[in-house]
Design an enzyme around this catalytic site. Structure first.
Site, PDB file in Angstrom:
ATOM      1  N   MET A 128      -7.333   9.213   9.785  1.00 10.62           N
ATOM      2  CA  MET A 128      -8.151   9.569   8.611  1.00 10.62           C
ATOM      3  C   MET A 128      -9.182  10.644   8.961  1.00 10.62           C
ATOM      4  O   MET A 128     -10.319  10.602   8.467  1.00 10.62           O
ATOM      5  CB  MET A 128      -8.858   8.318   8.054  1.00 10.62           C
ATOM      6  CG  MET A 128      -7.889   7.284   7.527  1.00 10.62           C
ATOM      7  SD  MET A 128      -8.697   5.750   7.074  1.00 10.62           S
ATOM      8  CE  MET A 128      -8.933   4.977   8.656  1.00 10.62           C
TER       9      MET A 128
ATOM     10  N   ASP B 119       0.817  -1.217   0.000  1.00 14.07           N
ATOM     11  CA  ASP B 119       0.000   0.000   0.000  1.00 14.07           C
ATOM     12  C   ASP B 119       0.850   1.266   0.000  1.00 14.07           C
ATOM     13  O   ASP B 119       2.055   1.227   0.228  1.00 14.07           O
ATOM     14  CB  ASP B 119      -0.876   0.020   1.258  1.00 14.07           C
ATOM     15  CG  ASP B 119      -2.039  -0.948   1.154  1.00 14.07           C
ATOM     16  OD1 ASP B 119      -2.389  -1.317   0.022  1.00 14.07           O
ATOM     17  OD2 ASP B 119      -2.578  -1.321   2.210  1.00 14.07           O
TER      18      ASP B 119
ATOM     19  N   LYS C 116      -3.284   3.756  -2.908  1.00 17.12           N
ATOM     20  CA  LYS C 116      -3.913   4.963  -3.435  1.00 17.12           C
ATOM     21  C   LYS C 116      -2.837   6.031  -3.572  1.00 17.12           C
ATOM     22  O   LYS C 116      -2.141   6.327  -2.593  1.00 17.12           O
ATOM     23  CB  LYS C 116      -4.960   5.407  -2.413  1.00 17.12           C
ATOM     24  CG  LYS C 116      -5.894   6.493  -2.883  1.00 17.12           C
ATOM     25  CD  LYS C 116      -6.876   6.742  -1.751  1.00 17.12           C
ATOM     26  CE  LYS C 116      -7.770   7.907  -1.995  1.00 17.12           C
ATOM     27  NZ  LYS C 116      -8.604   8.215  -0.836  1.00 17.12           N
TER      28      LYS C 116
HETATM   29  C1  LIG Z   1      -6.137   3.311   6.402  1.00 20.19           C
HETATM   30  S1  LIG Z   1      -5.475   3.913   7.893  1.00 20.19           S
HETATM   31  C2  LIG Z   1      -4.318   2.647   8.198  1.00 20.19           C
HETATM   32  C3  LIG Z   1      -3.811   2.614   9.608  1.00 20.19           C
HETATM   33  C4  LIG Z   1      -2.757   1.527   9.824  1.00 20.19           C
HETATM   34  N1  LIG Z   1      -3.294   0.223   9.633  1.00 20.19           N
HETATM   35  C5  LIG Z   1      -2.090   1.613  11.194  1.00 20.19           C
HETATM   36  O1  LIG Z   1      -2.246   0.726  12.028  1.00 20.19           O
HETATM   37  O2  LIG Z   1      -1.359   2.593  11.410  1.00 20.19           O
HETATM   38  C6  LIG Z   1      -4.497   5.232   7.300  1.00 20.19           C
HETATM   39  C7  LIG Z   1      -4.400   6.380   8.278  1.00 20.19           C
HETATM   40  O3  LIG Z   1      -3.478   6.065   9.307  1.00 20.19           O
HETATM   41  C8  LIG Z   1      -2.823   7.243   9.725  1.00 20.19           C
HETATM   42  N2  LIG Z   1      -1.387   7.082   9.479  1.00 20.19           N
HETATM   43  C9  LIG Z   1      -0.756   5.973   9.054  1.00 20.19           C
HETATM   44  N3  LIG Z   1       0.580   6.140   9.029  1.00 20.19           N
HETATM   45  C10 LIG Z   1       0.801   7.400   9.461  1.00 20.19           C
HETATM   46  C11 LIG Z   1       1.972   8.177   9.677  1.00 20.19           C
HETATM   47  N4  LIG Z   1       3.189   7.688   9.455  1.00 20.19           N
HETATM   48  N5  LIG Z   1       1.826   9.429  10.144  1.00 20.19           N
HETATM   49  C12 LIG Z   1       0.618   9.939  10.409  1.00 20.19           C
HETATM   50  N6  LIG Z   1      -0.534   9.258  10.224  1.00 20.19           N
HETATM   51  C13 LIG Z   1      -0.442   7.999   9.764  1.00 20.19           C
HETATM   52  C14 LIG Z   1      -3.403   8.391   8.924  1.00 20.19           C
HETATM   53  O4  LIG Z   1      -4.481   8.928   9.657  1.00 20.19           O
HETATM   54  C15 LIG Z   1      -3.876   7.674   7.692  1.00 20.19           C
HETATM   55  O5  LIG Z   1      -4.867   8.413   7.011  1.00 20.19           O
END
Ligand SMILES: C[S@@+](CC[C@H](N)C(=O)[O-])C[C@H]1O[C@@H](n2cnc3c(N)ncnc32)[C@H](O)[C@@H]1O
Length: 263
Positions: free
Chosen positions: A178, A44, A65
């Protein structure tokens, strides 16, 4: 591109693997072993590309995406997992953070198992915990917070989760993933609970080289986001625990001053 998947060496298998929050060192040894053993890796947008080096022999397919467009729809990803596993053996589905935290890892496992694939899961370090942690913001702290909520800002109907309104009533730390497009709505819910002074941090690209942070309160955070140009991917973290970061900065400054005065 060279990869070793031209003949099926292992049974059709899916391993859903957590890639951690972004810093390529924040992945587990078990995840690296799974990658090393993969014939195909589907990954991803939030996965750090540097991690692909651990799958030197696998075909790598980006299914995330980028620039607002999905490379594949979810049902196409499901089909790709199954067809690649039947053709080549071991498919690793590499997902940002932890695959079971807003990651659709469970859905993909269900689909793969229903098609007869062997399935396994390797947990990852979720951004909801580690991104604030990297910025010295604990999700719980004695005297400040006894629990935390990790909530999606965008449900499958593209709405703010109703859990945010419930969380705003609690004393818990609230981490919203998100949620950037719903920030004004989120702030409104906390203001309605009289929490305008509650500290808020927003961390973009946490644990990566291009990490950015904005810190304020419920009353000030929207204008801070505008000033700092903060955007997705970001975590919104709301609660008294945010003050710990400032406290650490202060302690370190005071200590350095004390030491410099001794010299
Ligand atoms: C579809 S969710 C996936 C979350 C993922 N499975 C996790 O456990 O971190 C995606 C969201 O996670 C958050 N996110 C993931 N990685 C991030 C990062 N390095 N910094 C800030 N937000 C992050 C953001 O809010 C992003 O829109």
């Amino acid at each position: 591109m060279e990869f070793r998947n031209s003949c099926k060496a292992t049974p059709a298998k899916l391993t859903v693997v957590g890639a951690g929050p972004g810093d390529p060192e924040l992945i587990t040894i078990k995840a690296i072993k799974a990658l090393n053993n993969a014939n195909v890796v589907l990954y991803d947008a939030l996965v750090n590309d540097a991690l692909l080096q651990y799958a030197p022999h696998a075909e790598k397919i980006f299914v995330g995406k980028r620039k607002g467009c999905y490379a594949y729809q979810q049902d196409q990803i499901n089909e790709l997992i199954v067809s690649r596993a039947h053709s080549y053996g071991h498919v690793v589905r590499l997902k940002g953070g932890d695959p079971f935290v807003f990651g659709r890892g469970a859905e993909e496992m269900e689909y793969a198992a229903s098609k007869g694939l062997e399935v396994a899961m390797v947990p990852g370090i979720s951004s909801g915990l580690s991104v604030p942690g990297y910025q010295n913001i604990p999700v719980t702290k004695r005297g400040a917070s006894e629990s935390f909520w990790m909530i999606t800002g965008t449900t499958k109907d593209h709405k703010l989760s109703e859990d945010v309104a419930l969380a705003a009533k609690s004393n818990a730390t609230v981490a919203i993933l998100m949620g950037m497009s719903k920030l004004s709505q989120i702030v409104g819910l906390f203001k309605a609970e009289g929490k305008g002074e509650t500290p808020v941090a927003i961390i973009q690209n946490g644990t990566r080289e291009n990490e950015k942070i904005g810190v304020g309160t419920i009353d000030s955070i929207v204008s801070i986001v505008d000033e700092e140009g903060l955007a997705n991917p970001a975590i919104i973290i709301i609660g008294e625990v945010v003050r710990h970061r400032e406290k650490m900065i202060q302690i370190i400054r005071d200590k350095q001053l004390e030491l410099s005065q001794k010299i």
